[in-house]
Design a protein around this motif. Structure first.
Motif, PDB file in Angstrom:
ATOM      1  N   GLU A  54       0.831  -1.204   0.000  1.00 27.09           N
ATOM      2  CA  GLU A  54       0.000   0.000   0.000  1.00 27.09           C
ATOM      3  C   GLU A  54       0.864   1.253   0.000  1.00 27.09           C
ATOM      4  OE1 GLU A  54      -2.323  -0.460   3.465  1.00 27.09           O
ATOM      5  OE2 GLU A  54      -3.769  -1.859   2.571  1.00 27.09           O
ATOM      6  N   ALA A  55       1.951   1.254   0.813  1.00 29.79           N
ATOM      7  CA  ALA A  55       2.825   2.423   0.876  1.00 29.79           C
ATOM      8  C   ALA A  55       3.503   2.664  -0.467  1.00 29.79           C
ATOM      9  CB  ALA A  55       3.859   2.240   1.987  1.00 29.79           C
ATOM     10  N   VAL A  56       3.907   1.586  -1.134  1.00 29.21           N
ATOM     11  CA  VAL A  56       4.570   1.735  -2.439  1.00 29.21           C
ATOM     12  C   VAL A  56       3.604   2.307  -3.465  1.00 29.21           C
ATOM     13  CG1 VAL A  56       5.598   0.454  -4.349  1.00 29.21           C
ATOM     14  CG2 VAL A  56       6.276  -0.061  -1.999  1.00 29.21           C
ATOM     15  N   TRP A  57       2.364   1.819  -3.485  1.00 28.67           N
ATOM     16  CA  TRP A  57       1.408   2.288  -4.487  1.00 28.67           C
ATOM     17  C   TRP A  57       1.014   3.745  -4.252  1.00 28.67           C
ATOM     18  CZ3 TRP A  57       0.395   0.695  -9.082  1.00 28.67           C
ATOM     19  CH2 TRP A  57       0.565  -0.646  -9.410  1.00 28.67           C
ATOM     20  N   VAL A  58       0.758   4.127  -3.000  1.00 30.92           N
ATOM     21  CA  VAL A  58       0.367   5.515  -2.760  1.00 30.92           C
ATOM     22  C   VAL A  58       1.533   6.452  -3.054  1.00 30.92           C
ATOM     23  CG1 VAL A  58       0.967   5.603  -0.300  1.00 30.92           C
ATOM     24  CG2 VAL A  58      -0.908   7.001  -1.168  1.00 30.92           C
ATOM     25  N   GLU A  59       2.751   5.997  -2.815  1.00 34.22           N
ATOM     26  CA  GLU A  59       3.928   6.824  -3.118  1.00 34.22           C
ATOM     27  C   GLU A  59       4.072   7.007  -4.627  1.00 34.22           C
ATOM     28  OE1 GLU A  59       7.301   8.988  -1.665  1.00 34.22           O
ATOM     29  OE2 GLU A  59       5.732   7.968  -0.540  1.00 34.22           O
ATOM     30  N   ASN A  60       3.944   5.915  -5.382  1.00 35.45           N
ATOM     31  CA  ASN A  60       4.117   6.000  -6.831  1.00 35.45           C
ATOM     32  C   ASN A  60       3.014   6.839  -7.484  1.00 35.45           C
ATOM     33  OD1 ASN A  60       6.373   4.387  -6.663  1.00 35.45           O
ATOM     34  ND2 ASN A  60       5.273   2.490  -7.107  1.00 35.45           N
ATOM     35  N   LEU A  61       1.780   6.632  -7.078  1.00 34.35           N
ATOM     36  CA  LEU A  61       0.684   7.377  -7.693  1.00 34.35           C
ATOM     37  C   LEU A  61       0.742   8.859  -7.323  1.00 34.35           C
ATOM     38  CD1 LEU A  61      -2.253   4.831  -7.225  1.00 34.35           C
ATOM     39  CD2 LEU A  61      -0.897   5.283  -9.280  1.00 34.35           C
ATOM     40  N   THR A  62       1.154   9.172  -6.091  1.00 38.41           N
ATOM     41  CA  THR A  62       1.300  10.576  -5.707  1.00 38.41           C
ATOM     42  C   THR A  62       2.422  11.233  -6.499  1.00 38.41           C
ATOM     43  OG1 THR A  62       0.525  10.022  -3.488  1.00 38.41           O
ATOM     44  CG2 THR A  62       1.644  12.129  -3.760  1.00 38.41           C
ATOM     45  N   ASN A  63       3.470  10.516  -6.724  1.00 41.53           N
ATOM     46  CA  ASN A  63       4.570  11.036  -7.542  1.00 41.53           C
ATOM     47  C   ASN A  63       4.095  11.283  -8.971  1.00 41.53           C
ATOM     48  OD1 ASN A  63       7.114  11.771  -8.423  1.00 41.53           O
ATOM     49  ND2 ASN A  63       7.800   9.655  -8.709  1.00 41.53           N
ATOM     50  N   GLN A  64       3.335  10.354  -9.504  1.00 44.00           N
ATOM     51  CA  GLN A  64       2.784  10.532 -10.855  1.00 44.00           C
ATOM     52  C   GLN A  64       1.860  11.747 -10.910  1.00 44.00           C
ATOM     53  OE1 GLN A  64       0.832   7.003 -12.261  1.00 44.00           O
ATOM     54  NE2 GLN A  64      -0.014   7.996 -14.080  1.00 44.00           N
ATOM     55  N   LEU A  65       1.031  11.926  -9.888  1.00 42.16           N
ATOM     56  CA  LEU A  65       0.136  13.076  -9.833  1.00 42.16           C
ATOM     57  C   LEU A  65       0.920  14.386  -9.741  1.00 42.16           C
ATOM     58  CD1 LEU A  65      -2.771  14.222  -9.548  1.00 42.16           C
ATOM     59  CD2 LEU A  65      -2.486  13.938  -7.069  1.00 42.16           C
ATOM     60  N   ALA A  66       2.030  14.382  -8.978  1.00 40.48           N
ATOM     61  CA  ALA A  66       2.846  15.587  -8.844  1.00 40.48           C
ATOM     62  C   ALA A  66       3.418  16.007 -10.192  1.00 40.48           C
ATOM     63  CB  ALA A  66       3.961  15.340  -7.830  1.00 40.48           C
ATOM     64  N   ASP A  67       3.855  15.043 -10.996  1.00 44.08           N
ATOM     65  CA  ASP A  67       4.375  15.386 -12.325  1.00 44.08           C
ATOM     66  C   ASP A  67       3.283  16.036 -13.178  1.00 44.08           C
ATOM     67  OD1 ASP A  67       6.819  14.341 -11.615  1.00 44.08           O
ATOM     68  OD2 ASP A  67       6.423  12.357 -12.488  1.00 44.08           O
ATOM     69  N   GLY A  68       2.065  15.469 -13.123  1.00 37.76           N
ATOM     70  CA  GLY A  68       0.982  16.045 -13.920  1.00 37.76           C
ATOM     71  C   GLY A  68       0.598  17.438 -13.447  1.00 37.76           C
ATOM     72  N   TYR A  69       0.528  17.655 -12.135  1.00 36.21           N
ATOM     73  CA  TYR A  69       0.143  18.982 -11.627  1.00 36.21           C
ATOM     74  C   TYR A  69       1.230  20.016 -11.930  1.00 36.21           C
ATOM     75  CZ  TYR A  69      -1.576  22.595  -8.483  1.00 36.21           C
ATOM     76  OH  TYR A  69      -2.037  23.772  -7.968  1.00 36.21           O
ATOM     77  N   ARG A  70       2.480  19.612 -11.882  1.00 40.98           N
ATOM     78  CA  ARG A  70       3.563  20.544 -12.206  1.00 40.98           C
ATOM     79  C   ARG A  70       3.474  20.964 -13.672  1.00 40.98           C
ATOM     80  NH1 ARG A  70       7.265  17.623 -10.618  1.00 40.98           N
ATOM     81  NH2 ARG A  70       7.610  18.511  -8.527  1.00 40.98           N
ATOM     82  N   SER A  71       3.188  20.010 -14.548  1.00 41.90           N
ATOM     83  CA  SER A  71       3.030  20.358 -15.967  1.00 41.90           C
ATOM     84  C   SER A  71       1.837  21.290 -16.172  1.00 41.90           C
ATOM     85  CB  SER A  71       2.851  19.081 -16.802  1.00 41.90           C
ATOM     86  OG  SER A  71       3.975  18.235 -16.673  1.00 41.90           O
ATOM     87  N   TYR A  72       0.771  21.026 -15.431  1.00 41.23           N
ATOM     88  CA  TYR A  72      -0.416  21.876 -15.537  1.00 41.23           C
ATOM     89  C   TYR A  72      -0.107  23.317 -15.119  1.00 41.23           C
ATOM     90  CZ  TYR A  72      -4.988  23.811 -14.290  1.00 41.23           C
ATOM     91  OH  TYR A  72      -6.081  24.622 -14.175  1.00 41.23           O
ATOM     92  N   ARG A  73       0.602  23.492 -14.028  1.00 45.17           N
ATOM     93  CA  ARG A  73       0.925  24.837 -13.558  1.00 45.17           C
ATOM     94  C   ARG A  73       1.974  25.515 -14.424  1.00 45.17           C
ATOM     95  NH1 ARG A  73      -0.594  26.298  -8.364  1.00 45.17           N
ATOM     96  NH2 ARG A  73       0.279  28.309  -9.028  1.00 45.17           N
ATOM     97  N   ASP A  74       2.766  24.714 -15.160  1.00 45.22           N
ATOM     98  CA  ASP A  74       3.773  25.307 -16.042  1.00 45.22           C
ATOM     99  C   ASP A  74       3.192  25.763 -17.377  1.00 45.22           C
ATOM    100  OD1 ASP A  74       5.724  24.974 -14.174  1.00 45.22           O
ATOM    101  OD2 ASP A  74       6.515  23.092 -14.998  1.00 45.22           O
ATOM    102  N   GLY A  75       1.882  25.520 -17.579  1.00 38.95           N
ATOM    103  CA  GLY A  75       1.276  26.072 -18.790  1.00 38.95           C
ATOM    104  C   GLY A  75       0.476  25.105 -19.609  1.00 38.95           C
ATOM    105  N   ASP A  76       0.490  23.824 -19.287  1.00 44.94           N
ATOM    106  CA  ASP A  76      -0.280  22.841 -20.056  1.00 44.94           C
ATOM    107  C   ASP A  76      -1.713  22.817 -19.523  1.00 44.94           C
ATOM    108  OD1 ASP A  76      -1.161  20.842 -21.630  1.00 44.94           O
ATOM    109  OD2 ASP A  76       0.236  19.296 -20.891  1.00 44.94           O
ATOM    110  N   GLN A  77      -2.538  23.789 -19.967  1.00 44.76           N
ATOM    111  CA  GLN A  77      -3.898  23.941 -19.442  1.00 44.76           C
ATOM    112  C   GLN A  77      -4.839  22.854 -19.945  1.00 44.76           C
ATOM    113  OE1 GLN A  77      -4.636  26.155 -17.156  1.00 44.76           O
ATOM    114  NE2 GLN A  77      -2.511  26.941 -17.204  1.00 44.76           N
ATOM    115  N   SER A  78      -4.445  22.146 -20.984  1.00 44.04           N
ATOM    116  CA  SER A  78      -5.315  21.092 -21.515  1.00 44.04           C
ATOM    117  C   SER A  78      -5.264  19.826 -20.669  1.00 44.04           C
ATOM    118  CB  SER A  78      -4.906  20.756 -22.963  1.00 44.04           C
ATOM    119  OG  SER A  78      -3.570  20.263 -22.985  1.00 44.04           O
ATOM    120  N   LEU A  79      -4.352  19.767 -19.710  1.00 46.68           N
ATOM    121  CA  LEU A  79      -4.171  18.570 -18.904  1.00 46.68           C
ATOM    122  C   LEU A  79      -5.256  18.493 -17.834  1.00 46.68           C
ATOM    123  CD1 LEU A  79      -2.258  16.148 -18.416  1.00 46.68           C
ATOM    124  CD2 LEU A  79      -1.068  17.565 -16.756  1.00 46.68           C
ATOM    125  N   ASP A  80      -5.959  17.344 -17.755  1.00 46.75           N
ATOM    126  CA  ASP A  80      -6.977  17.111 -16.732  1.00 46.75           C
ATOM    127  C   ASP A  80      -6.297  16.428 -15.542  1.00 46.75           C
ATOM    128  OD1 ASP A  80      -9.150  16.678 -15.191  1.00 46.75           O
ATOM    129  OD2 ASP A  80     -10.265  15.489 -16.667  1.00 46.75           O
TER     130      ASP A  80
END
Length: 676
Positions: A54-80
């Motif tokens: 469980e710890a490994v999965w929540v860590e990996n998915l949170t890391n994946q989400l962080a990459d997407g949110y960083r791209s969104y804030r850097d200007g990729d407004q089309s990203l959901d």
């Protein structure tokens, strides 16, 4: 069991059982290794496996989400961002430092595991230009390093040296206006039976549930596999029971033995070992691909093992080897090169050869260091060079130790020791042969000297015996004449001279015979327990009046205890008598004579000290030689044999005899082992 050795169906069944059992053992062993690494065999191992998953999965998915949110804030407004992580069992919240929710999943709820990250997002990039002069290139390089740690990006960097100094120009970028947010990921407490999270956690639960079955499968499969392998090896190559003929297969002659062994090692190392080490198949307890691969590899390993056994039984194991054929020309060229290099270096002096070798090693090491700077592959060559240097240093050290041991043995007088030159090369071998030649020369010289000493001893003994017979007659007739009346005083004076000189000659011949026997060890030594204090006191009493007549004061200091030694009292008395006789003859009148006995824990030392009447311009070693006297003018009586006899008699009784001369002080010390 023996009757099935040649049955094809039995061999086929054993082959299948080996492949199947060893495959089960390898797959189960991989799972056992994964379980042991993740704590599956500890107390409540299943719960620990699930929590870790469980710890490994929540860590990996949170890391994946962080990459997407960083791209969104850097200007990729089309990203959901809400659907960036597609797993129903995961939800998230993104808040600022004040706790305001910036973004969150559509559905929140209870959770079983969570993790939080803090990161900076957004902001604008500001570029600036830097143009600066420095007094030295060190200061300029330091400034460049500071720019790299201060700014996020450097472009168009220029390092120029002109008349004004060392110039640095660069375009630098820094992001300003960043916002710090806290991103928290959650795993739902009630998992939906879809998605990767559910499959991963379910896999961990299954692994924990079957952990002991995997352990039993690994052990049982290994036992069955080894039993099957033993039967197959026992029956390999046998066609008929009781027949010595070995049935060979095509691969037994087609594939060289050394290549077959190398291929088998490669299969084990690069085939089976990765299967065991890559345990944990994600979502399946037994993966189809690794299982099939393991079965194939086990079949290959079994075929290789049976082929090796058939080759050994058929006597063709050493035939058709590949690597010797490959290495033979290389070895021949290496020997030729080494021989010519050795001949060339052998013509050079050792100093220049060592200097040339040192320069060559420095050159090769420089090449390796340059290669390491431009690429990592040269590190292996550098390590090989260091191994070569270590081997060379070890060879030199071992050669020097061999020569040093030989020199030490020769210095200790072991002339039968021969330096082994089998493993020596070059100048070391030449030096070892020189040491052996020196040994032979010294041994020959010692043998010649011993032969000369034996001849001298035999000559002295023979002459002494030849003189003894007429001398006995002379002494007897002198005694008869002393009983007759002399016609006048002059005749009586002549008779006294004749009596005195014949007695002196008799004493000389007796000393010669005794010195000869003592030096050759032809005296019988009767070892008895001897009280040193008693014997020394008796000897001092014998000479006390004689010494007092010449004005000498005898001072005897016995040992506090009564130490005992193992000695022949008769021979030890003769040693004391010779030393006291020397003192009586050569000591300065009116001086003191010291006799001291000192007892240690393991030895007893008897010391005689006196002041010489004449200067002792001679060493102690020379004084103990035969026919050497401290009185160079030879005005006193004496044969020059007393000290030599005393030393030989002391050595016959396992003692040591030493002389010390300090100006006119004469000191003789006798040391014997003490007995209880």
């Amino acid at each position: 069991m023996k009757k099935y050795r040649t049955k094809p169906w039995a061999k086929g069944l054993a082959c299948g059982l080996f492949v199947l059992a060893m495959t089960v053992s390898v797959i189960c062993l991989g799972n056992v290794r994964w379980l042991a690494y993740h704590g599956g065999y500890q107390w409540e191992g299943t719960r620990q496996l699930v929590e870790e998953e469980e710890a490994v999965w929540v860590e990996n998915l949170t890391n994946q989400l962080a990459d997407g949110y960083r791209s969104y804030r850097d200007g990729d407004q089309s990203l959901d961002v809400k659907r960036y992580v597609e797993d129903e069992n995961f939800f998230f919240t993104i808040k600022d430092l004040e706790g305001n929710t910036l973004l969150a999943s559509d559905t929140l709820g209870d959770y079983r595991e969570k993790t939080s990250w803090s990161m900076q997002v957004g902001g604008t990039v500001q570029w600036s230009h830097i143009d600066q002069y420095y007094d030295s290139y060190e200061a300029r390089d330091l400034a460049l390093d500071q720019l790299g740690s201060t700014y996020e990006e450097l472009q168009n960097v220029s390092l120029v040296e002109d008349e004004e100094g060392y110039r640095l120009t660069a375009d630098v970028a820094r992001t300003v206006g960043k916002e710090t947010v806290v991103l928290t990921g959650f795993l739902r407490s009630e998992l939906s039976p879809t998605g990767q999270v559910y499959q991963g956690i379910q896999y961990a639960e299954n692994m924990g549930f079957y952990r002991y079955e995997f352990l039993a499968g690994a052990i049982l499969g290994l036992v069955l596999g080894l039993l099957s392998l033993g039967f197959l090896l026992w029956s390999a190559g046998l066609r008929q029971e009781g027949s010595e003929e070995v049935s060979l297969r095509w691969m037994d002659r087609a594939i060289p033995t050394d290549l077959l062994i190398a291929a088998g090692a490669a299969v084990l190392l690069f085939g089976l070992l990765p299967v065991v080490c890559s345990s944990g198949w994600g979502t399946s307890l037994v993966a189809f691909g690794p299982t099939v691969l393991t079965m194939v590899l086990m079949g290959v390993v079994l075929a290789m093992a049976l082929s090796l056994v058939r080759r050994r039984r058929g006597g063709i194991g050493r035939e058709n080897l590949f690597f010797p054929r490959l290495i033979r020309p290389v070895r021949r060229w290496g020997k030729a090169l080494g021989r010519r290099t050795g001949e060339l270096l052998g013509k050079l002096p050792l100093f220049w050869a060592a200097g040339l070798g040192f320069l060559l090693l420095c050159f090769l090491e420089g090449l390796c260091l340059m290669g390491c700077y431009y690429g990592g592959g040269w590190v292996v060559l550098w390590l090989l060079l260091k191994v070569l240097e270590g081997g060379l240093v070890l060879f030199v050290v071992l050669s020097m130790r061999t020569l040093q041991a030989g020199g030490r043995q020769l210095a200790a007088g072991h002339l039968d020791y021969k330096v082994s030159t089998e493993h020596l090369r070059g100048p070391f071998r030449e030096h070892g042969e020189n040491l052996n030649n020196i040994r032979q020369g010294i041994q020959h010289a010692v043998e010649e000297q011993m032969k000369s000493e034996r001849m001298k001893t035999e000559l002295i003994t023979n002459v002494s015996h030849d003189i003894k017979t007429p001398l006995t007659s002379i002494v007897s007739y002198v005694d008869l004449l002393k009983k007759q009346a002399m016609p006048n005083d002059q005749a009586r004076e002549y008779l006294e001279v004749l009596d005195r000189q014949s007695a002196r000659l008799k004493k000389l011949t007796e000393d010669l015979v005794e010195a000869s026997k003592a030096s050759t060890g032809n005296l019988t030594v009767d070892f008895q327990r001897t009280d040193v204090n008693v014997l020394l006191t008796q000897s001092a009493g014998e000479y006390q009046e004689k010494l007092a007549a010449k004005g000498m004061d005898l001072i005897l200091t016995p040992a506090p205890e009564n130490p005992a030694i193992s000695a022949d009292g008769r021979l030890l008395w003769r040693v004391f008598e010779n030393l006291l006789s020397n003192i009586h003859k050569y000591a300065q009148p009116g001086t003191r004579v010291y006799l001291t006995c000192e007892a240690g824990e393991n030895q007893v030392t008897i010391t005689f000290r006196n002041i010489s009447a004449t200067p002792l311009n001679i060493s102690a070693d020379e004084l103990m030689e035969r026919f050497v006297r401290g009185d160079a003018s030879r005005n006193t009586e004496g044969s020059g044999l007393g000290l030599s006899i005393a030393r030989s008699l002391t050595q016959l009784q396992h003692g040591t005899f030493s002389l010390t001369i300090d100006g006119d002080l004469f000191k003789a010390a006798l040391t014997f082992p003490r007995i209880p």
